[in-house]
Design a protein around this motif. Structure first.
Motif, PDB file in Angstrom:
ATOM      1  N   PRO A 424       0.835  -1.208   0.000  1.00 18.18           N
ATOM      2  CA  PRO A 424       0.000   0.000   0.000  1.00 18.18           C
ATOM      3  C   PRO A 424       0.866   1.252   0.000  1.00 18.18           C
ATOM      4  CG  PRO A 424      -0.817  -1.596   1.592  1.00 18.18           C
ATOM      5  CD  PRO A 424       0.494  -2.122   1.108  1.00 18.18           C
ATOM      6  N   GLY A 425       0.579   2.174  -0.909  1.00 23.56           N
ATOM      7  CA  GLY A 425       1.414   3.359  -1.050  1.00 23.56           C
ATOM      8  C   GLY A 425       0.603   4.608  -1.297  1.00 23.56           C
ATOM      9  N   GLN A 508     -11.326   5.524   4.151  1.00 22.39           N
ATOM     10  CA  GLN A 508     -10.446   6.621   3.745  1.00 22.39           C
ATOM     11  C   GLN A 508     -10.680   6.991   2.286  1.00 22.39           C
ATOM     12  OE1 GLN A 508      -6.256   6.166   4.286  1.00 22.39           O
ATOM     13  NE2 GLN A 508      -6.284   6.673   6.463  1.00 22.39           N
ATOM     14  N   SER A 509     -10.177   8.154   1.921  1.00 19.30           N
ATOM     15  CA  SER A 509     -10.217   8.581   0.521  1.00 19.30           C
ATOM     16  C   SER A 509      -8.985   8.067  -0.204  1.00 19.30           C
ATOM     17  CB  SER A 509     -10.267  10.107   0.435  1.00 19.30           C
ATOM     18  OG  SER A 509      -9.069  10.668   0.952  1.00 19.30           O
ATOM     19  N   THR A 536      -1.925   0.502  12.294  1.00 21.11           N
ATOM     20  CA  THR A 536      -2.214   1.941  12.285  1.00 21.11           C
ATOM     21  C   THR A 536      -1.107   2.722  11.582  1.00 21.11           C
ATOM     22  OG1 THR A 536      -1.169   2.146  14.467  1.00 21.11           O
ATOM     23  CG2 THR A 536      -3.558   1.786  14.408  1.00 21.11           C
ATOM     24  N   PHE A 537       0.102   2.165  11.538  1.00 20.50           N
ATOM     25  CA  PHE A 537       1.203   2.831  10.845  1.00 20.50           C
ATOM     26  C   PHE A 537       0.837   3.090   9.382  1.00 20.50           C
ATOM     27  CE2 PHE A 537       4.711   1.981   7.876  1.00 20.50           C
ATOM     28  CZ  PHE A 537       5.540   3.058   8.147  1.00 20.50           C
ATOM     29  N   VAL A 541       0.664   6.986   8.531  1.00 20.55           N
ATOM     30  CA  VAL A 541       1.887   7.475   7.885  1.00 20.55           C
ATOM     31  C   VAL A 541       1.792   7.371   6.363  1.00 20.55           C
ATOM     32  CG1 VAL A 541       4.386   7.180   7.684  1.00 20.55           C
ATOM     33  CG2 VAL A 541       3.256   6.873   9.903  1.00 20.55           C
ATOM     34  N   ILE A 542       1.344   6.234   5.867  1.00 15.36           N
ATOM     35  CA  ILE A 542       1.287   6.024   4.416  1.00 15.36           C
ATOM     36  C   ILE A 542       0.000   6.603   3.834  1.00 15.36           C
ATOM     37  CG2 ILE A 542       1.462   4.333   2.566  1.00 15.36           C
ATOM     38  CD1 ILE A 542       3.946   4.519   4.336  1.00 15.36           C
ATOM     39  N   ALA A 543      -1.134   6.377   4.490  1.00 16.07           N
ATOM     40  CA  ALA A 543      -2.450   6.856   4.037  1.00 16.07           C
ATOM     41  C   ALA A 543      -2.720   6.480   2.587  1.00 16.07           C
ATOM     42  CB  ALA A 543      -2.557   8.371   4.223  1.00 16.07           C
ATOM     43  N   PRO A 544      -2.807   5.181   2.289  1.00 16.67           N
ATOM     44  CA  PRO A 544      -2.961   4.763   0.894  1.00 16.67           C
ATOM     45  C   PRO A 544      -4.375   4.880   0.354  1.00 16.67           C
ATOM     46  CG  PRO A 544      -2.902   2.849   2.303  1.00 16.67           C
ATOM     47  CD  PRO A 544      -2.708   4.031   3.205  1.00 16.67           C
ATOM     48  N   GLY A 545      -5.375   4.988   1.234  1.00 18.07           N
ATOM     49  CA  GLY A 545      -6.748   4.934   0.769  1.00 18.07           C
ATOM     50  C   GLY A 545      -7.199   3.492   0.609  1.00 18.07           C
ATOM     51  N   PRO A 546      -8.367   3.259   0.026  1.00 13.75           N
ATOM     52  CA  PRO A 546      -8.880   1.887  -0.117  1.00 13.75           C
ATOM     53  C   PRO A 546      -7.994   1.027  -1.022  1.00 13.75           C
ATOM     54  CG  PRO A 546     -10.630   3.510  -0.415  1.00 13.75           C
ATOM     55  CD  PRO A 546      -9.345   4.268  -0.416  1.00 13.75           C
TER      56      PRO A 546
END
Length: 631
Positions: A424-425, A508-509, A536-537, A541-546
């Motif tokens: 996931p990125g 998430q978006s 949760t990291f 931190v990465i916030a890749p979305g779906p």
């Protein structure tokens, strides 16, 4: 009248002398010799100046001996319109459509001992005869005057198409292939492609390559024929042909599984060879030898290699995406493609790795692996005089790029060195930066495990350890594999439809600010495991979305339980329960797809007869860690 005794002795002596004299005259007297008087040449022939030799003169007649007791194979003179082929020496030629060219492999070349013009990188097996002479062990077909029948020897003929006419229309049609005609008749010579004589063998090129072997007893004639093409094609054919008494100079190996597609994202792909050896004593030499393979890639939307996918020179001439050796002996590593040798991955076996960037998203490609003979950093592509010097081509390996941009391919990490998949990125990180973030996080989690293991008496005598079958080293290896697979999950496009991935982070978006459709998002949010990532990291931190996750294989969890002491409190969820179904996956028993993630697990599934799928090899390794449960 009676003779006195003295007179009798004198008469006998004279008679004996006369007999001896007559014998001498009969046996040793010179005989007369008869001679013909030779006519002297006319004076004008001796005084007329000789015509000077013209180097540019065209000869209109050729002397060709014709003896009733000897065939052409013994006389050893080929027809004037044929080109002789030497052992392991390729010959290139341009050929217009509808034209043909003839070659001859003379008997003297076929029975030239062990092939002095060819050499091999492998050590030749020798045997010693009674006189102490070294003879090739495979030279059983060497001519022998004591044999009752004509001696034979296997001759290997092969050729590659280097250029072919190109299509002038918008379609992707390929021109017809070249064709081989082979004759062993010294009387007929070069085969006539319009009216082949009886006994002439014919074989068409396949994807720009042909291989043909026969047991030869004399001269062998080969005609290469170029077919006529329609007005939809323009250009000429160019090919290389070679003969060998050792092995095919140009080779095609139909064995699958030599090139493995590890994973890809929207713009890049990672491929690697299968393990290059299973002998630990060869690892160092293979790694030091450097890259031994080349890789040619074509897209399904621009199949420029069609018709040439088994030809080394053909792919080298027209491929637009390739990892190959340049004329200076170096690989063409650049910002779009790079290759290297690596021993990272399951077993620590040497492999050659290829990383491609700049690919098109949602596209299909095929990669074709080529084994280069005697390739070193100081050698060029051409290997004239080398057995098998034309290289070996393997079947294509298909791979695809993804549609989404929030799954990014990472590899070559320092700590989690087995990671070779898309994780996931987010487009705010490039692939290298993303990999470093994940690697640092996994290393931090591993430090906590090390603190726990410090409480275990790993150095105690064997009778005081937690197991007689495994030790702390087995535990740390198993835990690291499990940790890297869990901390760096394998990512799949959210648009992919299958029954072995689960949605993650649906609330998430996407990195571009968009969300899933409301109805779909509300339905998926009813399952708590779908609302967040595994850690949760990743979300913070990465916030890749779906995205969708290919779950780690349950083998990884079982390996930790079986290899580590119970005192660390590690456990696995029970198979079939909800906690298991959102945490771990099971392998496809048919090997048809990557249904769960394991370090070194390729997307290419090897199913050739007699071959062990990579996933099964890894499974055996994992079960070996837990053999203590059987005690």
């Amino acid at each position: 009248m009676l003779l006195t005794p003295l007179q009798s002795r004198l008469a006998a002596s004279l008679a004996g002398l006369l007999v001896v004299l007559m014998l001498y005259i009969l046996l040793f007297a010179p005989t007369a010799a008869l001679a013909l008087e030779l006519a002297a040449p006319p004076l004008s022939d001796l005084t007329t100046p000789a015509e000077p030799l013209r180097l540019d003169a065209e000869s209109h007649s050729f002397y060709e001996p014709d003896f009733a007791l000897f065939d052409r194979g013994i006389v050893g003179r080929a027809p004037v319109d044929s080109t002789p082929l030497q052992n392991n020496i390729p010959i290139p030629l341009n050929l217009e459509p509808g034209a043909s060219a003839c070659y001859v492999v003379q008997k003297s070349v076929i029975f030239s001992g062990s092939g002095s013009s060819g050499s091999s990188s492998s050590k030749q097996e020798l045997k010693r005869d009674d006189q102490g002479l070294d003879i090739r062990a495979d030279d059983n077909n060497t001519p022998n005057d004591d044999q009752g029948s004509s001696p034979t020897r296997t001759l290997y003929l092969s050729a590659n198409t280097c250029l072919q006419p190109h299509s002038t229309s918008s379609d992707t049609a390929t021109p017809p292939q070249l064709r081989f005609f082979i004759s062993t008749s010294s009387k007929d010579g070069c085969p006539d492609v319009t009216k082949p004589a009886a006994g002439v063998q014919s074989k068409a090129f396949v994807e720009g390559a042909v291989m043909y072997s026969l047991n030869a007893t004399g001269d062998v004639y080969v005609t290469v024929s170029a077919p006529n093409v329609t007005k939809d094609f323009q250009g000429i054919y160019n090919f290389e042909i070679a003969a060998s008494i050792d092995a095919y100079y140009y080779q095609y190996n139909s064995k699958d599984g030599q090139l493995l597609w590890m994973d890809s994202d929207a713009k890049s792909a990672l491929l690697q060879t299968a393990a290059l050896t299973s002998n630990t004593s060869q690892i160092e030499s293979i790694m030091n030898a450097g890259p031994q393979y080349e890789l040619y890639v074509q897209g399904s939307k621009a199949p420029i290699l069609d018709g040439l996918t088994r030809s080394v020179c053909g792919m080298n001439n027209v491929a637009q995406i390739a990892s190959k050796r340049l004329d200076n002996g170096q690989m063409n590593n650049n910002e779009l493609v790079r290759t290297k040798m690596t021993d990272k991955g399951p077993g620590g076996w040497p492999r050659q790795q290829y990383y491609f960037e700049g690919l098109n998203s949602s596209s299909s490609y095929s990669g074709i692996l080529v084994k280069v003979v005697n390739a070193t950093t100081n050698s060029k592509r051409q290997n004239t005089g080398v057995i098998g010097g034309g290289g070996t081509v393997f079947p294509p390996t298909d791979f695809q790029t993804s549609a989404g941009t929030n799954c990014n391919l990472i590899t070559d990490l320092d700590f989690c060195d087995d990671v070779q998949w898309a994780a996931p990125g987010n487009n705010k990180f490039n692939n290298t930066e993303l990999g470093n973030l994940y690697d640092a996080y996994a290393k931090q989690m591993y430090a906590n495990f090390q603190n726990v293991m410090m409480q275990i008496p790993c150095e105690a005598p064997s009778t005081q350890r937690y197991s007689l079958a495994v030790n702390c080293n087995n535990c740390t290896v198993a835990y690291k594999q499990w940790l890297c697979a869990v901390a760096i999950p394998r990512c799949e496009d959210f648009s992919k439809q299958n029954n072995y991935t689960i949605p993650r982070n649906v609330a998430q978006s996407f990195p571009n600010g968009t969300f899933l459709p409301d109805a779909l998002r509300q339905e998926l949010m009813k399952t708590p495991a779908f609302n967040t990532s595994r850690t949760t990291f990743i979300d913070e931190v990465i916030a890749p979305g779906p995205y969708k996750e290919i779950l780690p294989c349950a083998d990884l969890c079982y390996g930790v339980v079986q290899g580590c002491p119970a005192a660390i409190g590690f456990g696995c969820p029970e198979a079939g329960k909800l906690g298991f179904n959102v945490s771990y996956g099971l392998r496809d028993p048919n090997g048809g797809a990557v249904t769960c993630n394991y370090p070194g697990e390729p997307r290419t599934q090897v199913s050739a007869s007699g071959a062990i799928k990579p996933s099964l090899v890894l499974l055996v390794t994992a079960l070996g860690l837990g053999s203590g449960l059987l005690l």
